[in-house]
Scaffold this motif. Structure first.
Motif, PDB file in Angstrom:
ATOM      1  N   SER A  33     -73.686  10.218 -44.062  1.00  0.00           N
ATOM      2  CA  SER A  33     -73.843   9.956 -45.491  1.00  0.00           C
ATOM      3  C   SER A  33     -74.913   8.887 -45.715  1.00  0.00           C
ATOM      4  O   SER A  33     -74.752   7.744 -45.271  1.00  0.00           O
ATOM      5  CB  SER A  33     -72.506   9.478 -46.071  1.00  0.00           C
ATOM      6  OG  SER A  33     -72.656   9.100 -47.409  1.00  0.00           O
ATOM      7  N   SER A  35     -76.624   5.852 -47.135  1.00  0.00           N
ATOM      8  CA  SER A  35     -76.017   4.726 -47.847  1.00  0.00           C
ATOM      9  C   SER A  35     -76.950   3.537 -47.823  1.00  0.00           C
ATOM     10  O   SER A  35     -77.721   3.349 -46.873  1.00  0.00           O
ATOM     11  CB  SER A  35     -74.676   4.336 -47.215  1.00  0.00           C
ATOM     12  OG  SER A  35     -73.798   5.444 -47.119  1.00  0.00           O
ATOM     13  N   SER A  36     -76.857   2.730 -48.863  1.00  0.00           N
ATOM     14  CA  SER A  36     -77.555   1.450 -48.849  1.00  0.00           C
ATOM     15  C   SER A  36     -76.619   0.394 -48.276  1.00  0.00           C
ATOM     16  O   SER A  36     -75.394   0.584 -48.217  1.00  0.00           O
ATOM     17  CB  SER A  36     -77.988   1.065 -50.262  1.00  0.00           C
ATOM     18  OG  SER A  36     -76.847   0.788 -51.064  1.00  0.00           O
ATOM     19  N   GLY A  38     -75.875  -2.445 -49.615  1.00  0.00           N
ATOM     20  CA  GLY A  38     -75.014  -2.923 -50.699  1.00  0.00           C
ATOM     21  C   GLY A  38     -73.813  -2.024 -50.914  1.00  0.00           C
ATOM     22  O   GLY A  38     -72.696  -2.500 -51.148  1.00  0.00           O
ATOM     23  N   GLU A  39     -74.017  -0.710 -50.837  1.00  0.00           N
ATOM     24  CA  GLU A  39     -72.914   0.241 -50.997  1.00  0.00           C
ATOM     25  C   GLU A  39     -71.893   0.091 -49.881  1.00  0.00           C
ATOM     26  O   GLU A  39     -70.677   0.155 -50.115  1.00  0.00           O
ATOM     27  CB  GLU A  39     -73.459   1.667 -51.030  1.00  0.00           C
ATOM     28  CG  GLU A  39     -74.249   1.998 -52.286  1.00  0.00           C
ATOM     29  CD  GLU A  39     -74.942   3.344 -52.207  1.00  0.00           C
ATOM     30  OE1 GLU A  39     -75.356   3.850 -53.256  1.00  0.00           O
ATOM     31  OE2 GLU A  39     -75.069   3.876 -51.072  1.00  0.00           O
ATOM     32  N   LEU A  40     -72.360  -0.104 -48.653  1.00  0.00           N
ATOM     33  CA  LEU A  40     -71.443  -0.283 -47.525  1.00  0.00           C
ATOM     34  C   LEU A  40     -70.637  -1.573 -47.680  1.00  0.00           C
ATOM     35  O   LEU A  40     -69.431  -1.598 -47.394  1.00  0.00           O
ATOM     36  CB  LEU A  40     -72.227  -0.310 -46.214  1.00  0.00           C
ATOM     37  CG  LEU A  40     -72.934   0.989 -45.810  1.00  0.00           C
ATOM     38  CD1 LEU A  40     -73.671   0.793 -44.489  1.00  0.00           C
ATOM     39  CD2 LEU A  40     -71.942   2.138 -45.693  1.00  0.00           C
ATOM     40  N   GLN A  42     -69.841  -3.113 -50.478  1.00  0.00           N
ATOM     41  CA  GLN A  42     -68.881  -2.942 -51.562  1.00  0.00           C
ATOM     42  C   GLN A  42     -67.697  -2.087 -51.126  1.00  0.00           C
ATOM     43  O   GLN A  42     -66.536  -2.405 -51.428  1.00  0.00           O
ATOM     44  CB  GLN A  42     -69.572  -2.308 -52.768  1.00  0.00           C
ATOM     45  CG  GLN A  42     -68.663  -2.125 -53.973  1.00  0.00           C
ATOM     46  CD  GLN A  42     -69.386  -1.504 -55.154  1.00  0.00           C
ATOM     47  OE1 GLN A  42     -70.561  -1.173 -55.066  1.00  0.00           O
ATOM     48  NE2 GLN A  42     -68.687  -1.362 -56.269  1.00  0.00           N
ATOM     49  N   CYS A  43     -67.986  -0.994 -50.403  1.00  0.00           N
ATOM     50  CA  CYS A  43     -66.915  -0.114 -49.921  1.00  0.00           C
ATOM     51  C   CYS A  43     -66.000  -0.841 -48.952  1.00  0.00           C
ATOM     52  O   CYS A  43     -64.773  -0.710 -49.003  1.00  0.00           O
ATOM     53  CB  CYS A  43     -67.526   1.116 -49.261  1.00  0.00           C
ATOM     54  SG  CYS A  43     -66.319   2.344 -48.735  1.00  0.00           S
ATOM     55  N   GLN A 125     -80.814  -5.198 -50.818  1.00  0.00           N
ATOM     56  CA  GLN A 125     -79.477  -5.571 -51.264  1.00  0.00           C
ATOM     57  C   GLN A 125     -78.728  -6.465 -50.278  1.00  0.00           C
ATOM     58  O   GLN A 125     -77.681  -7.013 -50.616  1.00  0.00           O
ATOM     59  CB  GLN A 125     -78.651  -4.308 -51.526  1.00  0.00           C
ATOM     60  CG  GLN A 125     -79.245  -3.414 -52.605  1.00  0.00           C
ATOM     61  CD  GLN A 125     -78.441  -2.150 -52.807  1.00  0.00           C
ATOM     62  OE1 GLN A 125     -77.528  -1.854 -52.043  1.00  0.00           O
ATOM     63  NE2 GLN A 125     -78.784  -1.392 -53.834  1.00  0.00           N
TER      64      GLN A 125
END
Length: 255
Positions: A33, A35-36, A38-40, A42-43, A125
């Motif tokens: 997947s 992903s950035s 920042g997304e990792l 946050q998750c 990020q």
């Protein structure tokens, strides 16, 4: 003719196995997947709040630049990096086995060393730790140089019109080839691997599931997939050609 067919079938089988290797690589690239960082992050925070840290795993592809505060230095070029591979080969000329007794160039690896270290992948990020242990690393070649070898020991004697010359030791070596590849600081890369917060630290590392690859590449996703597809296509054609040659040779051997 039967022996030729046998070799063709063996070659076709080996190429088929190699094609399967590239097929697994493509599969791994497609299921990862994008992903950035920042997304990792946050998750990982959301999962940690719900069920606690240390249990989150996800197969991802992340883009960023290589950075670290404690870089390695490559062995020959002394370039700051997070991974390097150095190969030293001896090159010489040996007498050929044909009737003209031609000299054939021969290369032999006499030294090989690889080393990697933990580093960070950074984007706009944030940053994430990468443990490169077990990764297929595509690096930048920074050295390919043939350095002349020392001349063999010799002794000469001249007496009037008589001149004698002796040489001692092994046949003359052309030289030593130094090759080096590095993953330098600041290099943009694509990392396909498993994002994990094991031990409370968010990092990218080698996946635990079979069929999932761990790749650190200089290419971005589209280009990387395109390269793998081209390699797989070439290998498939070569495998089919070898099998066809084997069948033709087998048919001819029956007549």
């Amino acid at each position: 003719m039967g022996g030729f067919s046998h070799l063709c079938f063996i070659g076709s089988a080996l190429l088929f196995c190699l094609e399967g290797y590239y097929r697994l690589k493509l599969k791994g690239m497609k299921v990862a997947s994008p992903s950035s960082i920042g997304e990792l992050q946050q998750c990982q925070r959301q999962v940690a709040q719900e069920i606690g840290s240390g249990s989150w795993r996800e197969y991802v592809q992340v883009f960023g630049q290589v950075t670290t505060s404690q870089p390695l230095l490559s062995e020959v070029k002394r370039i700051p990096c997070v991974y390097y591979k150095t190969i030293i080969s001896r090159e010489d000329k040996k007498e050929g086995s044909d009737r003209r007794n031609r000299r054939e160039r021969h290369s032999e690896i006499i030294g090989r060393h690889e080393q990697s270290t933990l580093f960070f992948l950074r984007d706009q990020q944030g940053q994430i730790e990468v443990n490169p242990l077990g990764a297929e690393i595509e690096a930048v070649q920074v050295l390919d140089e043939l350095r002349p070898a020392d001349k063999p020991h010799s002794f000469s004697l001249s007496l009037g019109f008589l001149s004698l010359n002796w040489r001692f030791g092994n046949p003359p070596t052309l030289g030593y080839r130094y090759q080096e590849w590095v993953l330098p600081l600041g290099q943009p890369v694509s990392v396909v691997g498993m994002a994990s917060d094991q031990g409370g630290v968010l990092r990218l590392q080698k996946p635990q599931s079979r069929g999932q690859k761990f790749i650190i590449s200089l290419s971005f996703e589209d280009q990387l997939i395109r390269e793998y597809k081209q390699q797989r296509r070439k290998i498939t054609y070569a495998s089919l050609s070898a099998a066809l040659c084997g069948v033709c040779g087998l048919v001819l051997s029956l007549f």
